[in-house]
Write an enzyme that holds these catalytic residues in place. Structure first.
Site, PDB file in Angstrom:
ATOM      1  N   SER A  45      80.610  14.767  66.081  1.00 37.52           N
ATOM      2  CA  SER A  45      79.521  15.009  65.135  1.00 37.52           C
ATOM      3  C   SER A  45      78.270  15.523  65.870  1.00 37.52           C
ATOM      4  O   SER A  45      78.326  16.533  66.542  1.00 37.52           O
ATOM      5  CB  SER A  45      79.246  13.733  64.343  1.00 37.52           C
ATOM      6  OG  SER A  45      78.518  14.008  63.163  1.00 37.52           O
ATOM      7  N   ASP A 179      84.157  15.259  59.480  1.00 33.94           N
ATOM      8  CA  ASP A 179      83.426  14.648  60.593  1.00 33.94           C
ATOM      9  C   ASP A 179      84.318  13.786  61.489  1.00 33.94           C
ATOM     10  O   ASP A 179      85.052  12.915  61.021  1.00 33.94           O
ATOM     11  CB  ASP A 179      82.304  13.783  60.019  1.00 33.94           C
ATOM     12  CG  ASP A 179      81.248  13.434  61.046  1.00 33.94           C
ATOM     13  OD1 ASP A 179      81.566  12.656  61.968  1.00 33.94           O
ATOM     14  OD2 ASP A 179      80.117  13.917  60.917  1.00 33.94           O
TER      15      ASP A 179
END
Length: 307
Positions: A45, A179
């Site tokens: 991320s 993610d």
């Protein structure tokens, strides 16, 4: 203790939204203390963004200047409503967000972000980075973690940062990628699988109690739920790093207005942790004994853990 300049070690940068800006301060302070460059950088991320750009050739100074002087997240979102302020802006935001939620897999397509990542990374592939780099993402089709080690750096980062509900998942062939923090928000296991034992993991997240007033909109409820999920997943059984450096002060993950504060936090976390960091980068019996003693260091909720 003398720092080993040829030390083979891996740096793992956790996800955390805006909190991940602290990674830049960590990189700056490690450079200043004379630490050798990592032999591998792993991120997820926001950690994938900072780590991937660093591995591609941006110096800590370059990253800091970009974030402070040029980075405004609203410039890199597709929606014009996010750029509007005042009551009318809120009306447009609400209408557009509800429309996107109903008809698309995310509020923002992430196309402008991808273009920015291509520019900042110089269009490099994994084979062309200055420092070897890895990042992860979650494949929503198979339900499995995907670890990137080849192809476009920018596209891999774009996949790793696809925060559910906000950015649309990134499609690569049959893979629908979201993610990486969904699978592992601090992917120490990737560095372990690459053969590293000397691993420094940087944690920027902290789950704090929320007020009832903070849970009265769709987006805040969704984010809070995901934040709790990531925090609980982070407590699952995972390989241990040689040292975890914490740089967390409770900043809201989507608060990108405190950029300098977060960079300063990362720098300070390194500076207060030299009793743990020097042994990490050193050899010999004394350093080995110190590494067994110091497993965590840094700043956590404004306090300095025992180091």
């Amino acid at each position: 203790m003398r720092i080993k300049k040829n030390l083979k070690w891996a740096l793992v940068l956790a996800g955390g939204g805006a909190r991940g800006i602290a990674h830049v301060g960590v990189l700056k302070a490690l450079l200043e203390m004379g630490a050798p460059e990592p032999s591998l950088v792993v991120g997820t991320s926001m950690g994938a963004i900072i780590g991937g750009l660093y591995a591609s050739g941006m110096s800590p100074g370059d990253l800091s200047r970009f974030i402070i002087d040029d980075f405004d997240i609203t410039k890199y979102l597709d929606s014009f409503a996010f750029k509007m302020s005042g009551a009318m802006g809120k009306v447009f935001q609400t209408g557009q967000i509800l429309g996107n939620v109903a008809t698309r897999p995310g509020i923002d397509s992430g196309q402008r972000v991808l273009k920015l990542l291509e520019e900042l990374s110089g269009g490099k592939t994994f084979a062309e980075t200055r420092i070897p780099f890895r990042c992860n993402a979650a494949d929503l089709v198979s339900g499995r973690e995907v670890v990137f080690s080849s192809g476009s750096i920018a596209r891999a980062i774009r996949a790793s940062m696809s925060f559910p509900g906000f950015f649309e998942p990134y499609w690569m062939g049959e893979l629908c990628l979201a993610d990486g923090g969904i699978c592992d928000n601090m992917p120490i296991s990737i560095a372990r699988k690459e053969g590293f034992k000397r691993i420094l993991a940087v944690d920027v997240g902290i789950l704090q109690p929320a007020s009832a007033a903070d849970l009265k909109t769709f987006s805040k409820v969704v984010y809070r739920s995901i934040e709790m999920m990531l925090d609980m997943a982070g407590k699952k059984r995972r390989p241990k790093a040689a040292l975890i450096l914490r740089a967390a002060n409770g900043v809201v993950p989507f608060d990108f207005s405190r950029k300098q504060e977060l960079i300063d936090l990362g720098e300070q976390a390194v500076k207060v942790s030299k009793k743990a960091l020097y042994p990490f980068f050193s050899g010999g019996i004394a350093a080995y004994a110190a590494r067994r003693r110091y497993r965590e260091c840094g700043i956590y909720t404004g306090q300095n853990p025992d180091v």
